[in-house]
Design an enzyme around this catalytic site. Structure first.
Site, PDB file in Angstrom:
ATOM      1  N   ASN A  76     -21.543  53.183 128.394  1.00  0.00           N
ATOM      2  CA  ASN A  76     -20.316  53.962 128.385  1.00  0.00           C
ATOM      3  C   ASN A  76     -20.310  54.915 129.583  1.00  0.00           C
ATOM      4  O   ASN A  76     -21.295  55.585 129.835  1.00  0.00           O
ATOM      5  CB  ASN A  76     -20.201  54.776 127.096  1.00  0.00           C
ATOM      6  CG  ASN A  76     -19.879  53.912 125.894  1.00  0.00           C
ATOM      7  OD1 ASN A  76     -18.967  53.118 125.941  1.00  0.00           O
ATOM      8  ND2 ASN A  76     -20.618  54.099 124.805  1.00  0.00           N
ATOM      9  N   LYS A 104     -28.291  55.154 142.528  1.00  0.00           N
ATOM     10  CA  LYS A 104     -29.663  55.112 142.024  1.00  0.00           C
ATOM     11  C   LYS A 104     -29.678  54.231 140.781  1.00  0.00           C
ATOM     12  O   LYS A 104     -28.916  54.480 139.846  1.00  0.00           O
ATOM     13  CB  LYS A 104     -30.140  56.530 141.697  1.00  0.00           C
ATOM     14  CG  LYS A 104     -31.645  56.669 141.544  1.00  0.00           C
ATOM     15  CD  LYS A 104     -32.375  56.542 142.884  1.00  0.00           C
ATOM     16  CE  LYS A 104     -33.852  56.874 142.742  1.00  0.00           C
ATOM     17  NZ  LYS A 104     -34.090  58.313 142.516  1.00  0.00           N
ATOM     18  N   HIS A 105     -30.510  53.222 140.777  1.00  0.00           N
ATOM     19  CA  HIS A 105     -30.603  52.296 139.648  1.00  0.00           C
ATOM     20  C   HIS A 105     -29.240  51.718 139.272  1.00  0.00           C
ATOM     21  O   HIS A 105     -28.860  51.670 138.098  1.00  0.00           O
ATOM     22  CB  HIS A 105     -31.255  52.970 138.445  1.00  0.00           C
ATOM     23  CG  HIS A 105     -32.653  53.421 138.716  1.00  0.00           C
ATOM     24  ND1 HIS A 105     -33.660  52.568 139.102  1.00  0.00           N
ATOM     25  CD2 HIS A 105     -33.220  54.661 138.671  1.00  0.00           C
ATOM     26  CE1 HIS A 105     -34.770  53.246 139.285  1.00  0.00           C
ATOM     27  NE2 HIS A 105     -34.540  54.518 139.042  1.00  0.00           N
ATOM     28  N   HIS A 147     -21.365  46.237 131.950  1.00  0.00           N
ATOM     29  CA  HIS A 147     -22.589  46.144 131.162  1.00  0.00           C
ATOM     30  C   HIS A 147     -23.734  45.579 131.980  1.00  0.00           C
ATOM     31  O   HIS A 147     -23.523  45.033 133.039  1.00  0.00           O
ATOM     32  CB  HIS A 147     -22.363  45.276 129.923  1.00  0.00           C
ATOM     33  CG  HIS A 147     -21.464  45.919 128.916  1.00  0.00           C
ATOM     34  ND1 HIS A 147     -20.556  45.204 128.171  1.00  0.00           N
ATOM     35  CD2 HIS A 147     -21.303  47.208 128.552  1.00  0.00           C
ATOM     36  CE1 HIS A 147     -19.889  46.031 127.366  1.00  0.00           C
ATOM     37  NE2 HIS A 147     -20.331  47.250 127.585  1.00  0.00           N
TER      38      HIS A 147
END
Length: 535
Positions: free
Chosen positions: A429, A286-287, A535
């Site tokens: 993180n 999800k996302h 990231h």
């Protein structure tokens, strides 16, 4: 040199009287040739294209006859001749150019139809170096660039998909083309030669093992226009490159609505994650973050354990499987609203079950990507981009260093390696709790590692309570961190949640403090020496 004056306007049409056709891809060639011949267009051609046109009963003039110069050097030199390039490049509004054409008996060429030697396909099939070099087209790009440069007077077509547009306009304009069409075709032509040269450059750089060359070039072909990008106010399109890595770019869509920008991004993330595992695996994304991952033997049972990690977030998610999708699992998938399901294969019974979910996108790839294969990833910045190796780093048991007094048990070790592979695909993180080959809590994308740890523990507790379980699923789990713990607080949060073992890269200046805290909490902890920031 002074540019010629008297340029034509966008309303000017140029009637096509002579066309040069020389294509590797013969699709639509005969139909186009017949269309042109029926309008009195003289056909010039070479080699296989000339033979195909002649066999179709069309009058075609060989380029060698037109130039008075034979093909030489195994066909390497055939169209590189003033009678060809002069006929293409001459500006019809220049008295000087017209005089040169008359003086040197150069006839105008108003249409150039070229598609290039199949260099990309030759490389993709693993051909020998010499064969790849022989499939580098020279005359074709020169003709295309010449015609595209002189688009005020010459139309250039590099893809059979554009034949219809050309014929429609010629029909509407009595055999002519508009400047607007010629400009559009010229733009497509330069994009094609740029992508072609990019493919050659990338191949040669790979052969020379030059991963970060002085000039990095990348070509892509638009596969589809998307309804919008990440948000409705953003336009977007999906492009594919010559990289044949199995995944979203090579997938075949069996059913469902058109894939969106976010679908494509999330599905790619999901499929790359399940490819990490040799054992059967299911991942729910999800996302672009996993909300449940599990491995095991039976896919239907694996699905239930992956779903249990966060069934709330799984609603409307993406599911990836690293084995053939069969009916038992497909039936369970129909019970939840999902956006996309992707697998290497889908059997007929599973496909029939999922067909009842009309909006569900079902994709097959035929194979899994190799997680250890080299590759590159690119991120755009303002005025530039970052280029790096794909994160193909993998950790095995032999790579681990136990840094605490207690060593992990065999079961903990298996879960630690599983959790660390999942953490590689969680936005930093990243904290992942796992037990018995399944995630039980995931904390992603927080500015503080301790916050990720607490969120993952909270998720584990919340899901357990929602399922009527008496204690947090994090109890007895292991925890993975994508990077080192800069302080002991994140590790202590994991211990408070019930984790018994920890895997992390190590390398913090406070490693000794973190190790001491782990020993005092009775945890086993291993260092990987490898970080997985995402990231």
């Amino acid at each position: 040199m002074t540019a010629p004056t008297g340029r034509r306007t966008a309303t000017d049409d140029i009637r096509i009287t002579r066309a040069l056709l020389s294509v590797s891809d013969k699709a639509g060639l005969i139909e186009l040739g017949r269309f042109l011949a029926a309008r009195g267009v003289e056909l010039l051609s070479t080699g296989g294209s000339a033979k195909a046109l002649a066999q179709a009963g069309l009058a075609v003039k060989e380029v060698a006859t037109h130039t008075g110069f034979p093909e030489i050097m195994d066909g390497r030199v055939k169209t590189l001749h003033p009678k060809i390039h002069g006929g293409i490049l001459a500006r019809r509004d220049s008295a000087e150019h017209r005089a040169a054409m008359t003086a040197h008996d150069i006839a105008p060429i108003d249409l150039v139809v070229i598609n290039l030697y199949p260099f990309e396909a030759t490389v993709a099939k693993g051909a020998a170096y010499e064969d790849c070099v022989e499939n580098i087209d020279i005359g074709g790009p020169a003709l295309i660039r010449a015609a595209a440069k002189n688009h005020d007077f010459v139309a250039v077509v590099t893809d059979p998909v554009d034949y219809d547009a050309l014929m429609e306009e010629m029909t509407a304009k009595g055999g002519g083309t508009s400047l607007a069409l010629r400009r559009r075709l010229a733009s497509l032509a330069y994009a094609r030669t740029a992508a072609y040269d990019a493919a050659i450059a990338r191949w040669m750089q790979a052969e020379e093992k030059d991963r970060f060359p002085r000039r990095f070039v990348l070509g892509g072909e638009r596969r589809q226009m998307l309804r919008y990008g990440e948000n409705p106010h953003q336009q977007a399109a999906f492009y594919t490159t010559s990289d044949r890595r199995p995944g979203i770019a090579t997938a075949r869509q069996l059913q469902g609505k058109e894939l969106s920008y976010n679908n494509l991004n999330d599905t790619d993330a999901a499929f790359e994650l399940v490819a990490e595992f040799e054992a059967p695996a299911v991942a729910i994304i999800k996302h672009a973050n996993p909300c449940g991952v599990a491995i095991g033997k039976d896919l239907a049972e694996i699905w239930e354990r992956a779903l249990a990690c966060d069934p709330v977030s799984a609603f409307g998610g993406i599911v990836a499987i690293n084995r053939k999708l069969e009916a038992d699992l497909a039936e369970r998938l129909t019970k939840l609203f999902l956006e996309v399901v992707i697998a290497p294969e889908v059997d007929e019974n599973a496909a029939a079950l999922l067909a009842a979910k009309g909006n569900l996108r079902l994709l097959t790839t035929g194979a899994l990507p190799d997680p250890a294969a080299p590759g590159l990833s690119l991120k755009l910045l303002s005025g530039g981009f970052l280029l790096q190796d794909r994160d193909n780093g993998r950790i095995a048991a032999r790579d681990l260093k136990t840094v605490t007094k207690r060593k992990p048990t065999e079961r903990e070790l298996a879960d630690l390696l599983f959790a660390f592979r999942v953490a590689k695909h969680v936005k930093s993180n990243a904290i992942v709790y796992a037990r018995n080959g399944a995630t039980v809590g995931i904390g992603a994308g927080q500015m503080s590692r301790v916050d990720s740890s607490r969120i993952a523990a909270w998720k584990s507790r919340e899901m357990a309570e929602a399922a009527g379980e008496k204690e947090s699923r994090a109890k007895g789990s292991v925890v993975a961190s994508d990077a080192f713990f800069p302080f002991a607080d994140g590790l202590l949060a994991a211990a408070e949640a019930g984790a018994t073992a920890v895997i992390q890269p190590g390398g913090s200046m406070r490693d000794e403090d973190v190790i001491k805290a782990a020993d005092e909490a009775g945890l086993a902890m291993v260092f990987t020496g490898m970080r997985h920031f995402r990231h």
